[in-house]
Design a protein around this motif. Structure first.
Motif, PDB file in Angstrom:
ATOM      1  N   UNK A 131      47.867 -13.855  20.555  1.00 44.79           N
ATOM      2  CA  UNK A 131      48.627 -14.089  19.673  1.00 44.79           C
ATOM      3  C   UNK A 131      49.406 -15.440  19.400  1.00 44.79           C
ATOM      4  N   UNK A 132      48.590 -16.294  19.588  1.00 46.58           N
ATOM      5  CA  UNK A 132      49.106 -17.910  19.512  1.00 46.58           C
ATOM      6  C   UNK A 132      48.190 -18.495  18.455  1.00 46.58           C
ATOM      7  N   UNK A 133      47.122 -17.615  18.177  1.00 45.19           N
ATOM      8  CA  UNK A 133      45.721 -18.465  17.440  1.00 45.19           C
ATOM      9  C   UNK A 133      47.077 -18.155  15.742  1.00 45.19           C
ATOM     10  N   UNK A 134      46.135 -19.591  15.178  1.00 47.43           N
ATOM     11  CA  UNK A 134      47.034 -19.658  13.864  1.00 47.43           C
ATOM     12  C   UNK A 134      46.000 -18.501  12.765  1.00 47.43           C
ATOM     13  N   UNK A 135      45.148 -18.035  13.089  1.00 49.42           N
ATOM     14  CA  UNK A 135      44.798 -16.920  12.594  1.00 49.42           C
ATOM     15  C   UNK A 135      45.850 -15.735  12.659  1.00 49.42           C
ATOM     16  N   UNK A 136      45.436 -15.106  13.994  1.00 51.38           N
ATOM     17  CA  UNK A 136      46.387 -13.512  13.929  1.00 51.38           C
ATOM     18  C   UNK A 136      47.972 -14.133  13.579  1.00 51.38           C
ATOM     19  N   UNK A 137      48.286 -14.911  13.392  1.00 50.95           N
ATOM     20  CA  UNK A 137      49.624 -15.061  13.209  1.00 50.95           C
ATOM     21  C   UNK A 137      49.685 -15.317  11.743  1.00 50.95           C
ATOM     22  N   UNK A 138      48.449 -15.997  11.336  1.00 54.37           N
ATOM     23  CA  UNK A 138      48.386 -15.785   9.734  1.00 54.37           C
ATOM     24  C   UNK A 138      48.578 -14.319   9.097  1.00 54.37           C
ATOM     25  N   UNK A 139      47.968 -13.391   9.341  1.00 52.49           N
ATOM     26  CA  UNK A 139      47.557 -11.780   9.390  1.00 52.49           C
ATOM     27  C   UNK A 139      48.913 -11.009   9.655  1.00 52.49           C
ATOM     28  N   UNK A 140      49.257 -11.778  10.923  1.00 52.25           N
ATOM     29  CA  UNK A 140      50.739 -10.691  10.739  1.00 52.25           C
ATOM     30  C   UNK A 140      52.023 -11.418  10.122  1.00 52.25           C
ATOM     31  N   UNK A 141      51.494 -12.061   9.440  1.00 48.36           N
ATOM     32  CA  UNK A 141      52.706 -13.353   8.399  1.00 48.36           C
ATOM     33  C   UNK A 141      52.406 -12.340   6.986  1.00 48.36           C
ATOM     34  N   UNK A 142      51.314 -12.049   6.665  1.00 48.92           N
ATOM     35  CA  UNK A 142      50.908 -11.802   5.272  1.00 48.92           C
ATOM     36  C   UNK A 142      51.633  -9.949   5.594  1.00 48.92           C
ATOM     37  N   UNK A 143      51.348  -9.494   6.721  1.00 42.57           N
ATOM     38  CA  UNK A 143      51.440  -8.360   6.952  1.00 42.57           C
ATOM     39  C   UNK A 143      53.281  -7.535   6.231  1.00 42.57           C
ATOM     40  N   UNK A 144      53.923  -8.783   8.007  1.00 41.99           N
ATOM     41  CA  UNK A 144      55.167  -9.040   8.062  1.00 41.99           C
ATOM     42  C   UNK A 144      56.015  -9.229   6.299  1.00 41.99           C
ATOM     43  N   UNK A 145      55.139  -9.389   5.984  1.00 37.27           N
ATOM     44  CA  UNK A 145      56.005  -9.996   4.631  1.00 37.27           C
ATOM     45  C   UNK A 145      55.599  -8.923   3.123  1.00 37.27           C
ATOM     46  N   UNK A 146      55.547  -8.086   3.792  1.00 39.30           N
ATOM     47  CA  UNK A 146      55.243  -6.880   2.410  1.00 39.30           C
ATOM     48  C   UNK A 146      54.016  -7.028   1.667  1.00 39.30           C
TER      49      UNK A 146
END
Length: 418
Positions: A131-146
């Motif tokens: 959860x705290x890796x830049x990689x998976x945070x970036x994936x989450x940001x893309x998905x949650x942004x729509x």
């Protein structure tokens, strides 16, 4: 501001080499003042490196927790089967607790630990480092942004290198379900957590298929002995020949796990007497070596999670298809990349280049293990302890619910509704 103080239960690979090492690298943030570790050599080595006096050294975690509270927090890095009892004990003693996953080896045990945290009103944080890796945070940001539109389908793979799997799940601590937990929970609870954390959706139905396909007695080469050092006739050809992994110049992981003494002689002795010297086809392992989970989110979107121990490249690969665009991701030790391809005319004709998503670490993150996740996890835990604010546990517990449901599905051969 003084550092957060902590006691450590379990000075093995995660306890000493990750959490202990982080404390030594960040003395302004965390100081470990007591340790419980049954192995005399590991306990002495850890205590010496952290300046822990004899009165702060314990062979049994029960004895440490029988003392009046010694620190602000407890870090629990014990074997899986001890998580439930030790986690409840630290929480009831008033320690803010960092608990290595899994929470417990049963669903009822998981609920008991979570109830103990809520009743104690202290921080309980799980070791979900990804959860705290830049990689998976970036994936989450893309998905949650729509940016992708509503998610339609998700493909997620955890590809475990064959030698890693042989070390941990054939010869190592997680080889037998009765001694640890199901392979899916032990290895892929990270991934089950990320599926819901990234999408913000809950999984409501699933099925699962798995087996122990390769690391079995009938696949042993003719004449292969019980132990690699007992004169294996295929030593040169077998990739799992133990000396190839453990009797090399490297003394880092996984070699560091087999003996607290890194000398060649000590490691050779460990292979002659301990579990890491056994033939991978003649071990007592029983956990599956590949598993697939098919699931449906509450939104109607579908997906699959595949975990297997037969990869030539260690890491995770993923694809998330939305109604507007497709995200592809690769997360390995050598490469981290996220791309987005729009569903437009140019992509249909093959002339469009995918958008590359930047992966940037937050200010103050120093990188390190799990793609920077270990560092981010510890910074977050220290911050939560200082604030004294309990963290939300719902999605983290959801990963355990999913793992146990998937085990039910694979054993019963039915679709499980959550």
């Amino acid at each position: 501001m003084p550092p957060v103080t902590a006691v450590l239960l379990g000075a093995g690979n995660r306890g000493a080499d990750v959490y202990g090492a982080w404390a030594l690298a960040h003395p302004e943030s965390l100081r470990i003042v007591a340790v419980a570790e049954p192995d005399d050599a590991k306990r002495a080595t850890f205590a010496a490196s952290h300046g822990i006096p004899s009165e702060g050294q314990f062979a049994r975690w029960h004895d440490l927790l029988a003392r009046p509270k010694l620190a602000d927090a407890a870090i629990v890095a014990l074997p899986d089967r001890e998580h439930e009892a030790s986690g409840q004990a630290t929480l009831r003693a008033g320690y803010h607790t960092m608990l290595e996953k899994p929470i417990a080896s049963t669903l009822d045990g998981t609920r008991r630990v979570v109830d103990a945290a809520r009743n104690a009103d202290v921080v309980l944080m799980l070791g979900y480092v990804l959860r705290y890796t830049p990689f998976f945070r970036a994936v989450r940001d893309v998905v949650r942004s729509g940016r992708l539109g509503d998610v339609v389908n998700l493909e997620w793979r955890e590809n475990v290198h064959a030698l890693h799997f042989a070390h941990s799940y054939v010869r190592g601590n997680w080889r037998r379900e009765v001694d640890s937990s199901p392979m899916l929970l032990a290895k892929a609870s990270h991934d089950l957590d990320l599926l819901t954390w990234i999408t913000g959706r809950r999984i409501e139905r699933l099925s699962s298929f798995a087996s122990l396909l390769h690391f079995r007695e009938e696949h042993a080469p003719p004449g292969a002995p019980q132990r690699c050092l007992d004169g294996c006739p295929v030593a040169d050809a077998c990739p799992f020949y133990a000396p190839k992994t453990y009797l090399t110049q490297s003394v880092g992981w996984p070699t560091s796990v087999i003996s607290p003494d890194p000398s060649f002689e000590a490691r050779e002795q460990a292979l002659q007497t301990g579990p890491y010297g056994r033939c991978v086809y003649r071990s007592d392992n029983d956990v599956v070596d590949h598993q697939v989970v098919a699931f449906q989110f509450d939104s109607g979107a579908s997906g699959t999670l595949t975990v297997h121990g037969h990869s030539a490249v260690e890491g995770r690969t993923l694809r998330i298809d939305g109604m507007k665009a497709t995200l592809r991701g690769t997360f390995t030790g050598a490469s981290q990349e996220i791309t987005i391809q729009d569903h437009d005319e140019a992509s249909f004709r093959g002339g469009a280049q995918p958008e590359v998503v930047p992966i940037t670490a937050p200010t103050g993150m120093s990188g390190g293990g799990h793609g920077g996740g270990d560092d981010g996890l510890m910074h977050t835990f220290v911050g939560a302890v200082r604030s004294g604010s309990p963290l939300p546990l719902d999605l983290e517990v959801e990963s355990h619910v999913l793992a146990f449901a998937a085990e039910d599905a694979r054993r019963s051969g039915r679709v499980v509704t959550l």
